[in-house]
Design an enzyme around this catalytic site. Structure first.
Site, PDB file in Angstrom:
ATOM      1  N   LYS A 120       0.844  -1.191   0.000  1.00  0.00           N
ATOM      2  CA  LYS A 120       0.000   0.000   0.000  1.00  0.00           C
ATOM      3  C   LYS A 120       0.885   1.248   0.000  1.00  0.00           C
ATOM      4  O   LYS A 120       1.749   1.386   0.840  1.00  0.00           O
ATOM      5  CB  LYS A 120      -0.920  -0.022   1.215  1.00  0.00           C
ATOM      6  CG  LYS A 120      -1.863  -1.227   1.222  1.00  0.00           C
ATOM      7  CD  LYS A 120      -2.619  -1.374   2.520  1.00  0.00           C
ATOM      8  CE  LYS A 120      -1.747  -1.803   3.669  1.00  0.00           C
ATOM      9  NZ  LYS A 120      -2.497  -2.186   4.881  1.00  0.00           N
TER      10      LYS A 120
ATOM     11  N   THR B  76      -8.157   8.977   8.351  1.00  0.00           N
ATOM     12  CA  THR B  76      -7.829   7.702   7.709  1.00  0.00           C
ATOM     13  C   THR B  76      -7.634   6.585   8.731  1.00  0.00           C
ATOM     14  O   THR B  76      -6.945   5.610   8.466  1.00  0.00           O
ATOM     15  CB  THR B  76      -6.555   7.857   6.858  1.00  0.00           C
ATOM     16  OG1 THR B  76      -5.497   8.378   7.697  1.00  0.00           O
ATOM     17  CG2 THR B  76      -6.780   8.792   5.690  1.00  0.00           C
TER      18      THR B  76
ATOM     19  N   GLY C 202      -7.995   3.336  10.426  1.00  0.00           N
ATOM     20  CA  GLY C 202      -8.543   2.042  10.052  1.00  0.00           C
ATOM     21  C   GLY C 202      -8.532   1.725   8.575  1.00  0.00           C
ATOM     22  O   GLY C 202      -9.173   0.763   8.137  1.00  0.00           O
ATOM     23  N   THR C 203      -7.785   2.493   7.777  1.00  0.00           N
ATOM     24  CA  THR C 203      -7.783   2.233   6.334  1.00  0.00           C
ATOM     25  C   THR C 203      -7.198   0.860   5.991  1.00  0.00           C
ATOM     26  O   THR C 203      -7.702   0.170   5.103  1.00  0.00           O
ATOM     27  CB  THR C 203      -6.992   3.321   5.570  1.00  0.00           C
ATOM     28  OG1 THR C 203      -5.709   3.486   6.182  1.00  0.00           O
ATOM     29  CG2 THR C 203      -7.726   4.644   5.581  1.00  0.00           C
ATOM     30  N   GLY C 204      -6.138   0.458   6.697  1.00  0.00           N
ATOM     31  CA  GLY C 204      -5.531  -0.839   6.408  1.00  0.00           C
ATOM     32  C   GLY C 204      -6.464  -1.993   6.725  1.00  0.00           C
ATOM     33  O   GLY C 204      -6.600  -2.943   5.946  1.00  0.00           O
ATOM     34  N   CYS C 205      -7.133  -1.904   7.877  1.00  0.00           N
ATOM     35  CA  CYS C 205      -8.113  -2.929   8.262  1.00  0.00           C
ATOM     36  C   CYS C 205      -9.226  -3.008   7.228  1.00  0.00           C
ATOM     37  O   CYS C 205      -9.639  -4.096   6.804  1.00  0.00           O
ATOM     38  CB  CYS C 205      -8.733  -2.591   9.621  1.00  0.00           C
ATOM     39  SG  CYS C 205      -7.557  -2.378  10.976  1.00  0.00           S
TER      40      CYS C 205
END
Length: 263
Positions: A173, A204, A206-209
């Site tokens: 990412k 942003t 929690g974007t990875g989750c």
């Protein structure tokens, strides 16, 4: 109804962890289930505390799900102890689910370390071989590879190296890059680039989750890895562009923005 299991930590503020995962599953048309690995005390400004669930309880949660509603995909998020990682690996080997998405959670957005060195080694040695795709951000990819990443070309080199080293698809990412926010997938010798300009929204959390959960949902629905990532990227972009503004720090995304649009 396709089903997805998230194995991850809890975020009481609702923006990350299993709370974000379950919202994402609903918004992407699948039924969500969860096995909680950690209870965190966190909000949009900081992680205040982490309590790891006893490994035996993680084990029984996984048995409860796998022996009743077998998941079409599995997303793995925060797993911060060696004992928990070992239990998860044992259950994945026993039940053999498909479409395992491993989000290599190591450091929170606020800079809180969520994985010590021993747990990191266990993650690599025990869960990487079982995963179908891993989704590190740039700091995590640098930590895993020992290489600095400053360009999309660097991302491609590291993605290939990690994929060949661990025999797994790799999605790096690119949100930490200054020049773009492109993500790059390396899948069995092929590169797929998902271009994206930086969105002017500091919220942003929690974007990875959310991205890894959307990928898992799309895989459960039968999409290819390229299609699953592309659709997940479109979803998370919409959730950020929605512009919801909650909390005093980096606020959460609007996971239900596309549900609201259908009303």
């Amino acid at each position: 109804m396709k089903t997805v299991l998230t194995i991850a930590g809890s975020d009481p503020s609702g923006g990350a962890g299993i709370q974000a995962d379950l919202k994402t599953f609903i918004a992407n048309g699948v039924y969500g289930m969860s096995a909680i690995t950690s209870l965190t005390s966190q909000n949009t400004t900081a992680v205040l505390d982490v309590f790891n669930i006893p490994a035996a309880v993680v084990s029984s949660q996984l048995d409860a799900v796998f022996t009743d509603i077998f998941p079409d995909a599995v997303k793995i998020g925060m797993v911060s102890s060696e004992e928990i990682i070992t239990v998860i690996a044992e259950k994945l080997k026993k039940y053999k689910p498909r479409n395992i998405v491993l989000d290599t959670v190591m450091i929170s957005t606020s800079g809180y370390s969520l994985l010590n060195e021993k747990a990191k080694a266990s993650l690599i040695n025990e869960l990487f071989p079982l995963a179908d795709i891993i989704t590190p951000n740039i700091p995590e990819a640098e930590s895993l590879s020992g290489m600095a990443i400053g360009t999309e070309s660097d991302m491609k080199s590291v993605a290939k190296e990690l994929a060949e080293k661990y025999n797994v698809r790799v999605l790096i990412k690119g949100g930490h890059l200054d020049c773009s926010a492109a993500d790059i997938l390396y899948d069995n010798g092929s590169y797929f680039t998902y271009s994206q300009s930086h969105i002017d929204n500091p919220n942003t959390h929690g974007t990875g989750c959310t991205l890894s959960s959307a990928i898992a949902a799309n895989l459960a629905l039968g999409l290819s890895y390229n299609e699953a990532v592309k659709k997940a990227k479109d979803y998370i972009t919409g959730a950020i562009l929605d512009g919801m503004d909650l909390g005093k720090g980096r606020g959460p995304l609007n996971h239900g923005y596309n549900i609201n649009q259908t009303k």
